[in-house]
Motif scaffolding. Structure first.
Motif, PDB file in Angstrom:
ATOM      1  N   THR A 232       0.910  -1.292   0.078  1.00 53.53           N
ATOM      2  CA  THR A 232      -0.053  -0.080   0.021  1.00 53.53           C
ATOM      3  C   THR A 232       0.804   1.209   0.192  1.00 53.53           C
ATOM      4  N   ASP A 233       2.042   1.076  -0.428  1.00 54.86           N
ATOM      5  CA  ASP A 233       2.936   2.271  -0.443  1.00 54.86           C
ATOM      6  C   ASP A 233       3.667   2.499  -1.736  1.00 54.86           C
ATOM      7  N   LEU A 234       2.965   2.476  -2.927  1.00 55.34           N
ATOM      8  CA  LEU A 234       3.086   2.566  -4.260  1.00 55.34           C
ATOM      9  C   LEU A 234       3.172   4.176  -4.421  1.00 55.34           C
ATOM     10  N   ASP A 266       1.716   8.857  -1.476  1.00 58.65           N
ATOM     11  CA  ASP A 266       2.650   7.574  -1.456  1.00 58.65           C
ATOM     12  C   ASP A 266       1.915   6.627  -1.046  1.00 58.65           C
ATOM     13  N   HIS A 267       0.450   6.348  -1.206  1.00 56.31           N
ATOM     14  CA  HIS A 267      -0.374   5.469  -0.694  1.00 56.31           C
ATOM     15  C   HIS A 267      -1.075   4.497  -1.769  1.00 56.31           C
ATOM     16  N   GLN A 291       6.486   2.260  -8.767  1.00 54.83           N
ATOM     17  CA  GLN A 291       7.881   2.618  -7.850  1.00 54.83           C
ATOM     18  C   GLN A 291       7.521   2.718  -6.246  1.00 54.83           C
ATOM     19  N   THR A 292       8.409   2.173  -5.680  1.00 56.67           N
ATOM     20  CA  THR A 292       8.395   2.002  -4.228  1.00 56.67           C
ATOM     21  C   THR A 292       9.667   2.634  -3.735  1.00 56.67           C
ATOM     22  N   ALA A 293       9.557   3.533  -2.646  1.00 55.23           N
ATOM     23  CA  ALA A 293      10.858   3.868  -2.105  1.00 55.23           C
ATOM     24  C   ALA A 293      11.903   4.607  -3.035  1.00 55.23           C
ATOM     25  N   GLY A 294      11.358   5.079  -3.816  1.00 50.91           N
ATOM     26  CA  GLY A 294      12.180   5.846  -4.901  1.00 50.91           C
ATOM     27  C   GLY A 294      12.612   4.931  -6.032  1.00 50.91           C
TER      28      GLY A 294
END
Length: 306
Positions: A232-234, A266-267, A291-294
């Protein structure tokens, strides 16, 4: 045989020859005017020949009748043309591919509408549907674009450019044009993986669902999980949580699936929804970028369309 019996036969032969010639001229005329092209090696029918037209013109015929529908297999459409002096690239190392988009007046187009944060999207895929790259080239003042390609494997590659003119006769119209290029060395084809609803990349599992029929708009969903847990942090990538591109196994037709999921910081995730429409049945190779965490991830899977 009498003179009377020979005359009708001659007339029949003459009529047949005239009919064949008429059909041939009609086919040639329709191909030139609409930017029709062949599927795999990239026949290049347009108003003006480009530097690589002879190589492109030796393409096979399948897919020629669908080029004008927007499947990206033509180098020219509605007066707009993708031109390049590059016919070959080295294998195993990065290389720049330079090209220009010219308008109906034959001059380089320099005014483009921003789409998903970019004025130009550029894709490279090998004819066996491996080695996918999605780039955003830069444009010089004279209208020359430069796409910095990462190392390519030997073989034939199709290079697509996606853009929307901001002015001129094509203002507001989406274009996808393409050319082929040879990469030096002995090509080693890779078999296309069988159709599957799931794939993994960088520890993430992507499950794709959608009962799709060619020529009909449908909905496709992609669910992202990690170690069995919903992600859930895309993060937004190109103004969306995922960018999805597809290529047909038979002729490399291009399809861009438009995301329907709204961006909320970012959710993003775990499930993403896309508006999907594929022009023809068969296997399509999907490339899902998120993308996740850059960090950008690219997942690939084969989807069968009825």
């Amino acid at each position: 045989m009498s003179k009377r019996s020979r005359t009708p036969r001659r007339l029949l032969m003459a009529a047949t020859t005239t009919s064949v010639l008429t059909l041939a001229l009609a086919a040639c005329g329709s191909g030139t005017g609409s930017g029709h092209s062949s599927a795999m090696p990239g026949m290049d029918h347009g108003n003006r020949p480009s530097s690589t037209a002879p190589a492109d013109a030796m393409a096979s015929m399948p897919g020629m009748d669908t080029a004008a529908t927007g499947n990206g297999l033509a180098a020219a459409r509605d007066g707009y043309r993708m031109t390049s002096g590059t016919t070959g690239l080295p294998a195993g190392r990065s290389a720049d591919y330079r090209f220009t988009v010219t308008g109906p007046d034959g001059r380089p187009v320099t005014d483009f509408t921003v789409d998903q944060t970019k004025r130009m999207h550029f894709y490279a895929v090998r004819t066996d549907l491996t080695g996918f790259q999605h780039l955003h080239p830069t444009m010089a003042q004279d209208g020359t674009w430069t796409a910095p390609l990462a190392a390519l494997r030997p073989g034939t590659w199709r290079l697509y450019t996606s853009f929307t003119p901001a002015t001129g006769s094509g203002e507001g119209k989406d274009f996808v044009l393409s050319r082929t290029v040879k990469v030096s060395g002995m090509p080693m084809p890779t078999a296309l993986p069988k159709a599957s609803g799931t794939t993994t990349v960088d520890g993430y599992t992507i499950a794709v669902k959608g009962d799709l029929t060619a020529g009909t708009a449908g909905r496709l969903t992609a669910t992202v999980t990690e170690n069995g847990k919903p992600v859930t942090d895309l993060q937004p990538y190109l103004d969306t949580y995922a960018h999805l591109t597809a290529f047909h196994q038979g002729d490399l037709s291009f399809a861009h699936l438009h995301p329907e999921t709204k961006v909320n910081g970012d959710h993003g995730g775990p499930t993403l929804t896309f508006h999907a429409e594929f022009a023809q049945p068969g296997n399509w190779r999907l490339f899902l970028q998120f993308q996740t965490a850059g960090k950008l991830h690219t997942a690939a899977l084969t989807l069968h369309v009825n």
